[in-house]
Motif scaffolding. Structure first.
Motif, PDB file in Angstrom:
ATOM      1  N   ILE A  28      17.575  19.257 -65.753  1.00  0.00           N
ATOM      2  CA  ILE A  28      17.943  20.206 -64.708  1.00  0.00           C
ATOM      3  C   ILE A  28      16.835  20.161 -63.657  1.00  0.00           C
ATOM      4  O   ILE A  28      15.667  20.375 -63.967  1.00  0.00           O
ATOM      5  N   GLN A  29      17.208  19.865 -62.431  1.00  0.00           N
ATOM      6  CA  GLN A  29      16.241  19.814 -61.341  1.00  0.00           C
ATOM      7  C   GLN A  29      16.024  21.232 -60.819  1.00  0.00           C
ATOM      8  O   GLN A  29      16.988  21.936 -60.526  1.00  0.00           O
ATOM      9  N   VAL A  30      14.772  21.658 -60.733  1.00  0.00           N
ATOM     10  CA  VAL A  30      14.457  23.019 -60.322  1.00  0.00           C
ATOM     11  C   VAL A  30      13.538  23.010 -59.107  1.00  0.00           C
ATOM     12  O   VAL A  30      12.839  22.026 -58.841  1.00  0.00           O
ATOM     13  N   LYS A  31      13.546  24.134 -58.393  1.00  0.00           N
ATOM     14  CA  LYS A  31      12.625  24.312 -57.277  1.00  0.00           C
ATOM     15  C   LYS A  31      11.211  24.246 -57.842  1.00  0.00           C
ATOM     16  O   LYS A  31      10.904  24.868 -58.859  1.00  0.00           O
ATOM     17  N   ALA A  32      10.336  23.480 -57.185  1.00  0.00           N
ATOM     18  CA  ALA A  32       8.981  23.253 -57.692  1.00  0.00           C
ATOM     19  C   ALA A  32       8.228  24.564 -57.897  1.00  0.00           C
ATOM     20  O   ALA A  32       8.237  25.441 -57.045  1.00  0.00           O
ATOM     21  N   VAL A  33       7.602  24.662 -59.073  1.00  0.00           N
ATOM     22  CA  VAL A  33       6.809  25.834 -59.435  1.00  0.00           C
ATOM     23  C   VAL A  33       5.465  25.349 -59.959  1.00  0.00           C
ATOM     24  O   VAL A  33       5.422  24.514 -60.872  1.00  0.00           O
ATOM     25  N   GLU A  34       4.382  25.864 -59.391  1.00  0.00           N
ATOM     26  CA  GLU A  34       3.062  25.503 -59.889  1.00  0.00           C
ATOM     27  C   GLU A  34       2.857  26.168 -61.243  1.00  0.00           C
ATOM     28  O   GLU A  34       2.967  27.378 -61.371  1.00  0.00           O
ATOM     29  N   PHE A  35       2.582  25.362 -62.251  1.00  0.00           N
ATOM     30  CA  PHE A  35       2.433  25.868 -63.610  1.00  0.00           C
ATOM     31  C   PHE A  35       0.973  26.162 -63.935  1.00  0.00           C
ATOM     32  O   PHE A  35       0.653  27.152 -64.566  1.00  0.00           O
ATOM     33  N   ASN A  36       0.091  25.286 -63.510  1.00  0.00           N
ATOM     34  CA  ASN A  36      -1.320  25.421 -63.850  1.00  0.00           C
ATOM     35  C   ASN A  36      -2.158  25.115 -62.615  1.00  0.00           C
ATOM     36  O   ASN A  36      -2.182  23.986 -62.145  1.00  0.00           O
ATOM     37  N   ARG A  37      -2.838  26.119 -62.099  1.00  0.00           N
ATOM     38  CA  ARG A  37      -3.632  25.923 -60.877  1.00  0.00           C
ATOM     39  C   ARG A  37      -4.842  25.024 -61.102  1.00  0.00           C
ATOM     40  O   ARG A  37      -5.267  24.323 -60.194  1.00  0.00           O
ATOM     41  N   LEU A  38      -5.393  25.047 -62.300  1.00  0.00           N
ATOM     42  CA  LEU A  38      -6.565  24.205 -62.567  1.00  0.00           C
ATOM     43  C   LEU A  38      -6.214  22.726 -62.553  1.00  0.00           C
ATOM     44  O   LEU A  38      -6.922  21.916 -61.977  1.00  0.00           O
ATOM     45  N   THR A  39      -5.114  22.375 -63.209  1.00  0.00           N
ATOM     46  CA  THR A  39      -4.711  20.969 -63.275  1.00  0.00           C
ATOM     47  C   THR A  39      -3.718  20.596 -62.181  1.00  0.00           C
ATOM     48  O   THR A  39      -3.352  19.439 -62.049  1.00  0.00           O
ATOM     49  N   LYS A  40      -3.274  21.595 -61.420  1.00  0.00           N
ATOM     50  CA  LYS A  40      -2.298  21.423 -60.342  1.00  0.00           C
ATOM     51  C   LYS A  40      -0.969  20.846 -60.848  1.00  0.00           C
ATOM     52  O   LYS A  40      -0.283  20.104 -60.144  1.00  0.00           O
ATOM     53  N   ASP A  41      -0.614  21.176 -62.086  1.00  0.00           N
ATOM     54  CA  ASP A  41       0.671  20.748 -62.640  1.00  0.00           C
ATOM     55  C   ASP A  41       1.792  21.566 -62.011  1.00  0.00           C
ATOM     56  O   ASP A  41       1.705  22.789 -61.933  1.00  0.00           O
ATOM     57  N   THR A  42       2.821  20.876 -61.594  1.00  0.00           N
ATOM     58  CA  THR A  42       3.973  21.524 -60.980  1.00  0.00           C
ATOM     59  C   THR A  42       5.229  21.115 -61.729  1.00  0.00           C
ATOM     60  O   THR A  42       5.481  19.934 -61.950  1.00  0.00           O
ATOM     61  N   VAL A  43       6.024  22.096 -62.113  1.00  0.00           N
ATOM     62  CA  VAL A  43       7.287  21.849 -62.816  1.00  0.00           C
ATOM     63  C   VAL A  43       8.389  21.619 -61.783  1.00  0.00           C
ATOM     64  O   VAL A  43       8.551  22.413 -60.863  1.00  0.00           O
ATOM     65  N   THR A  44       9.135  20.516 -61.950  1.00  0.00           N
ATOM     66  CA  THR A  44      10.263  20.233 -61.063  1.00  0.00           C
ATOM     67  C   THR A  44      11.551  19.926 -61.827  1.00  0.00           C
ATOM     68  O   THR A  44      12.605  19.789 -61.226  1.00  0.00           O
ATOM     69  N   GLN A  45      11.456  19.798 -63.136  1.00  0.00           N
ATOM     70  CA  GLN A  45      12.638  19.489 -63.933  1.00  0.00           C
ATOM     71  C   GLN A  45      12.430  19.954 -65.371  1.00  0.00           C
ATOM     72  O   GLN A  45      11.309  19.954 -65.866  1.00  0.00           O
ATOM     73  N   ILE A  46      13.526  20.378 -65.985  1.00  0.00           N
ATOM     74  CA  ILE A  46      13.466  20.809 -67.386  1.00  0.00           C
ATOM     75  C   ILE A  46      14.619  20.192 -68.160  1.00  0.00           C
ATOM     76  O   ILE A  46      15.655  19.845 -67.594  1.00  0.00           O
ATOM     77  N   ASN A  47      14.413  20.084 -69.440  1.00  0.00           N
ATOM     78  CA  ASN A  47      15.460  19.611 -70.337  1.00  0.00           C
ATOM     79  C   ASN A  47      15.398  20.463 -71.598  1.00  0.00           C
ATOM     80  O   ASN A  47      14.347  21.041 -71.904  1.00  0.00           O
ATOM     81  N   TRP A  48      16.498  20.561 -72.317  1.00  0.00           N
ATOM     82  CA  TRP A  48      16.506  21.399 -73.515  1.00  0.00           C
ATOM     83  C   TRP A  48      17.353  20.786 -74.608  1.00  0.00           C
ATOM     84  O   TRP A  48      18.233  19.978 -74.347  1.00  0.00           O
ATOM     85  N   TRP A  49      17.036  21.194 -75.836  1.00  0.00           N
ATOM     86  CA  TRP A  49      17.774  20.809 -77.030  1.00  0.00           C
ATOM     87  C   TRP A  49      17.925  22.059 -77.882  1.00  0.00           C
ATOM     88  O   TRP A  49      16.982  22.848 -78.006  1.00  0.00           O
ATOM     89  N   VAL A  50      19.075  22.245 -78.475  1.00  0.00           N
ATOM     90  CA  VAL A  50      19.320  23.425 -79.303  1.00  0.00           C
ATOM     91  C   VAL A  50      19.187  23.044 -80.771  1.00  0.00           C
ATOM     92  O   VAL A  50      19.657  21.989 -81.195  1.00  0.00           O
TER      93      VAL A  50
END
Length: 110
Positions: A28-50
């Motif tokens: 799933i493509q998502v609007k970019a969200v900064e996850f970790n300011r120290l490492t500058k990791d940004t989330v742009t996509q997620i996947n899931w399994w049940v």
């Protein structure tokens, strides 16, 4: 002179470098969200399994969710509990679970 000409041709014919995005199939493509300011990791996509889904849906189940950056590097992961009420509504379309997980993490689909 010939070296300068070859260099000039190489510079004008080289294709621009493009950054590969949306690299996780079926994510799933998502609007970019900064996850970790120290490492500058940004989330742009997620996947899931049940998992934990059995014949007795009264217990609900759990989704394992992985968040990735635009290059497909895993940024974080976690479990999302899915209630029995949501499981009962879930048919053949995964949109219900997609929306549930997006809302759980306060993400916006792009």
């Amino acid at each position: 002179m010939i070296t300068a000409l070859i260099t000039a041709i190489a510079l004008t014919t080289t294709a621009p470098v493009q950054v590969q995005t949306d690299t996780i199939p079926s994510a799933i493509q998502v609007k970019a969200v900064e996850f970790n300011r120290l490492t500058k990791d940004t989330v742009t996509q997620i996947n899931w399994w049940v998992f934990g889904l059995g014949r007795d849906t009264a217990q609900g189940c759990t989704a394992y969710v992985v968040a990735y950056d635009k290059r497909g590097k895993k940024v974080t992961d976690g479990n999302v509990p899915i209630s029995a009420a949501i499981v009962k509504e879930w048919g053949t379309d995964n949109t219900l679970i997609d929306d549930f997980i997006l809302k759980f993490y306060n993400l916006i689909k792009r």
